[in-house]
Enzyme design. Structure first.
Site, PDB file in Angstrom:
ATOM      1  N   CYS A  39     -14.397   7.876 -28.549  1.00  0.00           N
ATOM      2  CA  CYS A  39     -13.956   6.670 -29.234  1.00  0.00           C
ATOM      3  C   CYS A  39     -14.184   6.795 -30.740  1.00  0.00           C
ATOM      4  O   CYS A  39     -15.088   7.490 -31.199  1.00  0.00           O
ATOM      5  CB  CYS A  39     -14.732   5.473 -28.689  1.00  0.00           C
ATOM      6  SG  CYS A  39     -14.139   3.885 -29.303  1.00  0.00           S
ATOM      7  N   ASP A  41     -15.378   4.556 -32.470  1.00  0.00           N
ATOM      8  CA  ASP A  41     -16.553   3.742 -32.753  1.00  0.00           C
ATOM      9  C   ASP A  41     -17.603   4.557 -33.516  1.00  0.00           C
ATOM     10  O   ASP A  41     -17.985   5.652 -33.081  1.00  0.00           O
ATOM     11  CB  ASP A  41     -17.133   3.232 -31.429  1.00  0.00           C
ATOM     12  CG  ASP A  41     -18.179   2.154 -31.589  1.00  0.00           C
ATOM     13  OD1 ASP A  41     -19.155   2.386 -32.340  1.00  0.00           O
ATOM     14  OD2 ASP A  41     -18.046   1.098 -30.958  1.00  0.00           O
ATOM     15  N   ARG A  43     -20.633   4.297 -33.731  1.00  0.00           N
ATOM     16  CA  ARG A  43     -21.908   4.490 -33.026  1.00  0.00           C
ATOM     17  C   ARG A  43     -21.875   5.670 -32.056  1.00  0.00           C
ATOM     18  O   ARG A  43     -22.904   6.041 -31.487  1.00  0.00           O
ATOM     19  CB  ARG A  43     -22.264   3.219 -32.250  1.00  0.00           C
ATOM     20  CG  ARG A  43     -22.377   1.987 -33.133  1.00  0.00           C
ATOM     21  CD  ARG A  43     -22.455   0.722 -32.307  1.00  0.00           C
ATOM     22  NE  ARG A  43     -21.186   0.514 -31.585  1.00  0.00           N
ATOM     23  CZ  ARG A  43     -20.988  -0.458 -30.702  1.00  0.00           C
ATOM     24  NH1 ARG A  43     -21.949  -1.308 -30.426  1.00  0.00           N
ATOM     25  NH2 ARG A  43     -19.806  -0.591 -30.100  1.00  0.00           N
ATOM     26  N   HIS A  98     -17.830   4.658 -23.682  1.00  0.00           N
ATOM     27  CA  HIS A  98     -19.183   4.232 -24.068  1.00  0.00           C
ATOM     28  C   HIS A  98     -19.383   2.743 -23.824  1.00  0.00           C
ATOM     29  O   HIS A  98     -18.427   1.970 -23.746  1.00  0.00           O
ATOM     30  CB  HIS A  98     -19.454   4.566 -25.538  1.00  0.00           C
ATOM     31  CG  HIS A  98     -18.626   3.784 -26.498  1.00  0.00           C
ATOM     32  ND1 HIS A  98     -19.063   2.600 -27.049  1.00  0.00           N
ATOM     33  CD2 HIS A  98     -17.386   3.988 -26.978  1.00  0.00           C
ATOM     34  CE1 HIS A  98     -18.115   2.124 -27.855  1.00  0.00           C
ATOM     35  NE2 HIS A  98     -17.084   2.949 -27.823  1.00  0.00           N
ATOM     36  N   CYS A 101     -17.855  -0.993 -25.725  1.00  0.00           N
ATOM     37  CA  CYS A 101     -16.623  -0.539 -26.383  1.00  0.00           C
ATOM     38  C   CYS A 101     -15.785  -1.757 -26.774  1.00  0.00           C
ATOM     39  O   CYS A 101     -15.424  -2.579 -25.925  1.00  0.00           O
ATOM     40  CB  CYS A 101     -15.835   0.367 -25.441  1.00  0.00           C
ATOM     41  SG  CYS A 101     -14.274   0.961 -26.126  1.00  0.00           S
TER      42      CYS A 101
END
Length: 188
Positions: A39, A41, A43, A98, A101
């Site tokens: 992703c 993302d 993080r 994850h 999400c």
């Protein structure tokens, strides 16, 4: 931006000199063994999670770790997959979802994407996962990884490498608060 510039300065001062031999080798060699599709993302950092050095992973990051099924025409994700499999010869592909999400949370919540139509169109690639009756976000996240593995297998270089026994697909789910990685059942 100041933090980024300071980070570059620390990299040039501390990290690069300590890994000069690695970077000299990477200047002429690119042979990752794994394509990691994760992703976008911030993080979720594939190299940190897997503890890999530069050059060891070929990485594609998309919102929701989505992999559109193969279609003719220009497609940056398809081009990256094709390059990783057909040119670099990766032996493994990981699709990693994850916890927490945002893309899957939006799908699970039936969010209105009228203000962000490109996001809405992109999230259609969740396919079967988006249409699932999963009542829990963690189930939707796992279903999405499985759906993306199926989409991945529609890409001709992936299908060819799978048929030749030269490639293995893996589904993972990374849990941000615990740091654990759940390995889903291997793709067929």
């Amino acid at each position: 931006m100041r933090d980024l510039v300071e980070g570059v300065e620390r990299f040039q001062r501390d990290v690069f000199p300590a890994k000069a031999d690695l970077f000299a080798r990477l200047a002429t060699t690119h042979r990752p063994q794994t394509l990691f599709i994760g992703c976008s993302d911030a993080r979720v950092v594939p190299e940190l999670i897997t503890q890999r050095e530069p050059g060891e992973l070929f990485v594609i990051r998309t919102a929701g770790n989505l992999v559109p099924a193969h279609t003719p025409g220009p497609d940056g994700v398809a081009a990256s997959i094709e390059y990783a499999v057909a040119v670099l010869g990766v032996r493994d592909i990981v699709v990693c979802g994850h916890s927490a999400c945002g893309a899957m949370t939006a799908l699970a919540g039936g969010d209105d994407f009228s203000a962000v139509p490109a996001v809405g169109r992109w999230l259609r690639h969740a396919g079967a996962a988006a249409g699932s009756t999963a009542d829990r976000l963690d189930t939707l996240i796992r279903d999405n990884v499985t759906a993306q593995l199926a989409n991945l297998a529609t890409h001709p270089p992936v299908a060819h490498a799978l048929a030749a026994g030269a490639l293995t697909l893996h589904g993972w789910v990374y849990d941000i608060p615990t740091g654990t990685v759940e390995r889903l059942a291997p793709a067929a």
